[in-house]
Write an enzyme that holds these catalytic residues in place. Structure first.
Site: not given
Ligand code: HSE
Length: 445
Positions: A25, A114, A138, A141, A197, A200, A211, A215, A313
């Site tokens: 990321v 999250k 932002e 989630v 990708g 997790e 997960d 969220k 992604g």
């Protein structure tokens, strides 16, 4: 003249950013920031610069000058040049500790994490308020789908009464692929999601529903004005879903999705559940396929509103991170930072046993005479009415001289406590070759 001067100094504003973590990321953010730098400058008058990056391995190339990289978090947190720190470590620790340290050092935080918000959100928000700093999230989630900002701003005039969402790209990808191709196994679909990708680093967080629950905790805290409720969320993952269930769902007119549900009930009760759900084919969430996410919200003024887009992604997540960076930078440069009243709502979390929906139940049996009667007698004893049923023999080895089979039942709306009691008793019948498996049916939205 004065206003021109002010405009000039605003136009020249440069905001420096520190990154804690630079995996996939982080790489996406660096790439997107480079791509959009001129465009952002044109639109906002702000130049965004990454000034220091915490990494584990300094020798790995990351498309930035090597001098920006450090393995010491303090060099990022206490860098006097930076206003904003973007936390991209993921997980609980050291993310929590470094976020708190950054806030105490006077930095604003932007995070895609999250898990840390779901579990330590209250402590983080309190520390931010004490230090008059902001936390933007932002990207935590639905990645690029602007759901946080929409609840915070676009839906501000609404009392939100329910949220239903597909919040995890990996599990939605797996369920879509298993439904499209009956030869696709769970393991194959998960491997593809990992390769793309979406998953997790520890994919059990995806497939066990954790997960999604992280969220849901973030969304329900924001929508209902309550501190994080992660520990109170009922969670079931998708690991027990078989091709048999997917086929049956279709035969009964449903599609199986991993759905997050937060619903306000009278007297401050709130339902909070994450589990596989059978959705009728006309339900809006059934059109959400592959790694896409969607959130369906009911607000008292706006009615139904649905948000849809890619939920995982690097570049999609970077889109959300960068939008937070731009907004926060604009506020810093125009001195518009304000504190919010975060918690205003009341809550009591409804125990799962009190959930009242219809159920699909799969009973793995051996095909002895009277087996269906034995099952339905016990269901009847617990006042569970049946609205649909089906039964098959499964090709396989005989057990106790009988062929294996399955009985499938759809129930009327029933309090879950009664279903659980009935299934516990049915499990003990000698005709059962495995424990029964149930999926809740969600018709309402
Ligand atoms: N593993 C997550 C998913 C990534 O599959 O949705 C985005 O949060």
């Amino acid at each position: 003249m004065t206003s021109n001067r002010r405009l000039k100094s605003y136009n020249m504003k440069e905001i420096k950013i520190g990154l804690l973590g630079c995996g996939q990321v982080g790489g996406g953010l660096i790439q997107l920031l480079k791509r959009q730098a001129d465009f952002i400058r044109q639109r906002t008058g702000i130049t965004l610069t990454i000034d220091r990056i915490l990494v584990r391995d300094i020798s790995k190339p990351r498309g930035v000058p090597g001098g920006l990289l450090t393995t010491n978090p303090d060099e990022v947190i206490y860098n006097l040049e930076t206003d904003i720190i973007v936390e991209l470590l993921g997980g609980l620790e050291p993310a929590r500790r470094l976020i708190l340290k950054s806030l105490s050092a006077g930095k604003h935080i932007i995070t895609a994490n999250k898990a840390v918000l779901a579990v330590h959100g209250e402590e983080i928000m309190r520390t931010a308020q004490e230090n008059k700093r902001q936390v933007y999230y932002e990207a935590s989630v639905c990645a690029g789908v602007p759901i946080i900002r929409s609840i915070k701003e676009g839906l501000l005039a609404n009392r939100i009464s329910s949220i239903q969402g597909i919040l995890n790209g990996t599990t939605n990808y797996i369920l879509t692929k298993m439904a499209d191709d009956e030869n696709k196994s769970f393991a194959d679909a998960l491997r593809e999601a990992k390769e793309s990708g979406f998953a997790e680093p520890d994919p059990t967080l995806d497939i066990e529903g954790i997960d999604t629950a992280h969220k849901l905790a973030v969304l329900s805290s924001l929508a209902f004005g309550i501190p994080s409720v992660f520990k109170s969320i009922y969670i079931e993952g998708i690991t027990e879903i078989t091709q048999e269930d997917i086929k049956n769902a279709r035969d009964f007119g449903f599609l199986i999705k991993l759905v997050a549900i937060a619903k306000k009930l009278p007297d401050n009760w709130i339902e909070l559940r994450v589990h596989p759900s059978m959705l009728p084919e006309k339900h809006p969430l059934t059109s959400v396929r592959n790694e896409f996410n969607a959130v369906l919200i009911h607000g008292d003024a706006v009615g139904e509103i649905m948000f849809y887009g890619k939920g995982a992604g690097p570049i999609t997540t970077a889109s959300a991170l960068l939008s937070d960076i731009i907004e926060l930078s604009t506020k810093i440069s125009t001195h518009q930072l304000k504190m919010e009243n975060l918690y205003w709502g009341k809550r009591r979390i409804l125990p799962i046993e009190k959930t009242n929906v219809e159920y699909y139940i799969r009973f793995p049996i051996i095909d002895k005479p009277g087996v269906i009667g034995k099952i339905t007698t016990i269901l009847g004893k617990y006042n569970v009415s049946i609205s649909g049923a089906n039964a098959i023999l499964v090709p396989g080895k005989k057990s106790q001289g009988y062929l294996p089979g399955s009985v499938y039942v759809i129930t009327e709306r029933t309090a879950e406590k009664r279903i659980r009691q009935a299934l516990a008793q049915i499990s003990k019948l000698p005709v059962m070759r495995d424990k029964p498996f149930m999926i809740r049916i969600e018709r309402e939205y």
